[in-house]
Design an enzyme around this catalytic site. Structure first.
Site, short mmCIF file in Angstrom:
data_model
loop_
_atom_site.label_atom_id
_atom_site.label_comp_id
_atom_site.label_asym_id
_atom_site.label_seq_id
_atom_site.Cartn_x
_atom_site.Cartn_y
_atom_site.Cartn_z
N GLU A 111 -13.39 5.33 6.60
CA GLU A 111 -12.29 5.84 7.41
C GLU A 111 -12.74 6.12 8.84
O GLU A 111 -13.83 6.64 9.08
CB GLU A 111 -11.72 7.11 6.79
N ASN A 133 -8.56 0.58 7.68
CA ASN A 133 -7.31 1.32 7.80
C ASN A 133 -6.83 1.23 9.25
O ASN A 133 -7.46 1.80 10.15
CB ASN A 133 -7.54 2.78 7.40
N CYS A 149 -5.47 14.27 6.44
CA CYS A 149 -5.43 12.88 6.89
C CYS A 149 -6.75 12.50 7.55
O CYS A 149 -7.33 13.28 8.31
CB CYS A 149 -4.27 12.69 7.88
N HIS A 167 -7.63 4.41 -4.06
CA HIS A 167 -8.85 4.86 -3.39
C HIS A 167 -9.04 6.36 -3.56
O HIS A 167 -8.10 7.15 -3.54
CB HIS A 167 -8.89 4.45 -1.91
N GLU A 196 -11.58 9.58 -2.29
CA GLU A 196 -12.38 9.91 -1.12
C GLU A 196 -13.36 11.05 -1.38
O GLU A 196 -13.36 11.66 -2.45
CB GLU A 196 -11.45 10.29 0.03
N ASP A 240 0.18 15.60 5.84
CA ASP A 240 -0.85 15.11 4.92
C ASP A 240 -2.03 16.07 4.88
O ASP A 240 -3.07 15.84 5.48
CB ASP A 240 -1.30 13.71 5.37
N ARG A 286 -13.58 5.65 -0.74
CA ARG A 286 -13.36 5.97 0.67
C ARG A 286 -14.29 7.10 1.10
O ARG A 286 -14.37 8.14 0.42
CB ARG A 286 -11.91 6.39 0.89
N ASP A 321 -2.94 5.45 -2.63
CA ASP A 321 -3.82 6.55 -2.28
C ASP A 321 -3.96 7.46 -3.50
O ASP A 321 -2.99 7.70 -4.22
CB ASP A 321 -3.21 7.31 -1.11
N TYR A 375 0.85 -1.19 0.00
CA TYR A 375 0.00 0.00 0.00
C TYR A 375 0.88 1.24 0.00
O TYR A 375 1.73 1.41 0.89
CB TYR A 375 -0.91 0.00 1.23
N ASP A 400 -6.11 10.35 -3.00
CA ASP A 400 -6.78 11.50 -2.39
C ASP A 400 -8.20 11.68 -2.95
O ASP A 400 -8.98 10.75 -2.94
CB ASP A 400 -5.93 12.76 -2.57
#
Length: 323
Positions: A213, A236, A144, A134, A136, A79, A183, A107, A64, A109
């Site tokens: 998340e 996660n 984050c 992913h 989001e 982040d 996500r 990731d 990952y 974002d």
């Protein structure tokens, strides 16, 4: 060499850069095969060549690319959405190329923009050899998922992002089965049921995996798994974060199919480097910190044996004398 994992899966040892395989399977296809097997797939967070090599050496079946660790390692920043598409693609391409038989999830974002930008994200990640990503539902200036104060886009915007990702996947020349992970960060602001509604909406727009998340109880995890089925759930696991740090066996028992560990390499590396630098500052020497590892041994972990074999196999003379 193969390493057995808790969920009964096996993974190749990638210490020299390439796993032994009789037939190459595209990383995204391999990820789908892993998700179809019983148990939960563990994916340790990596962020550079060293962390990736060590995760491969340990025999994990999937990696990952942590967005937080990528931002920290490439930019030296927190982040907060500083890293862009190129930062993620360049880093992901390098990591994915070390051992293409081991799938990499990265990731992405918010997808780095509107529908057109998301389409480019899908195509560039796929060309980079990344197996899954992913996207989001935070606003563009995201943060984050384990920080407070997150702001979300309307569910309609989230649906558009997933639709754009699914449409772009269909347009990849030669076809693509890159895994789209939806996500949602809605739990903090809107609660569990709204979060589940968002994941179901994403599933119906083409997402392959759901990612809630900050989920914080066994009951909520099990409820989410049932509610979004047949779409599998990703969890996660961040030490000292919002989600309790369950074992891989525990989350597998809850029905979770994929567990990511974003900080498993970067935080221990931070502590080790801080201690080593402090000792150098104090003593003026750095010999004890190496624990006896010679340069040759370090390069062996980075794939030296494989590179020597490549040269010798084609009659090269770069390594007539062993390095």
């Amino acid at each position: 060499m193969v390493t057995s994992l808790n969920n009964g899966q096996t993974a190749s040892n990638g210490a020299n850069g390439h796993s032994a395989a009789s037939e190459f399977v595209k990383p995204s296809t391999k990820l789908r095969q892993l998700l179809a097997q019983p148990g939960c797939v563990p994916a340790p967070g990596v962020y550079d060549g060293i962390s990736a090599r060590l995760a491969l050496e340990a025999g994990f079946p999937c990696l990952y690319q942590s967005g937080a660790a990528t931002t920290a390692s490439r930019l030296g920043l927190p982040d907060l959405g500083f890293a862009g598409l190129t930062d993620f693609v360049v880093n992901g391409s390098m990591i994915a190329s070390i051992d293409p038989t081991v799938p990499l999830i990265a990731d992405a974002d918010t997808g780095f923009g509107g529908a057109n930008a998301i389409a480019q994200t899908i195509k560039r990640y796929d060309r980079a050899g990344i197996a899954g990503l992913h996207i989001e539902d935070q606003i563009q200036t995201k943060r984050c998922g384990h920080l407070a104060g997150k702001v979300l886009v309307p569910v309609e915007t989230f649906e558009t992002r997933i639709r754009a990702a699914a449409a772009a996947r269909r347009e990849v020349p030669g076809g693509s089965d890159i895994v789209i992970i939806a996500r949602t960060d809605a739990l903090q602001s809107f609660g569990l049921e709204e979060s589940i509604k968002r994941l179901i909406a994403a599933r119906d727009r083409g997402a392959d995996v759901g990612f809630l998340e900050g989920i914080d109880s066994r009951e909520d995890i099990e409820h989410t798994v049932k509610s979004i089925a047949p779409m599998p759930l990703l969890i996660n696991l961040i030490p000292n974060g919002t989600t309790p740090h369950y074992s891989l066996e525990e989350v597998a028992g809850m029905g979770v199919k994929l567990a990511i560990y974003p900080f498993v390499t970067c935080i221990p590396a931070l502590h080790a480097m801080r201690d080593s630098l402090a000792l150098l500052r104090k003593t003026g020497k750095d010999d004890t910190q190496s624990k006896g590892m010679q340069p040759r041994q370090f390069f062996d972990v980075m794939g030296l044996q494989h590179e020597m074999a490549v040269d010798r196999a084609v009659g090269g003379d770069a390594f007539v004398v062993d390095a």
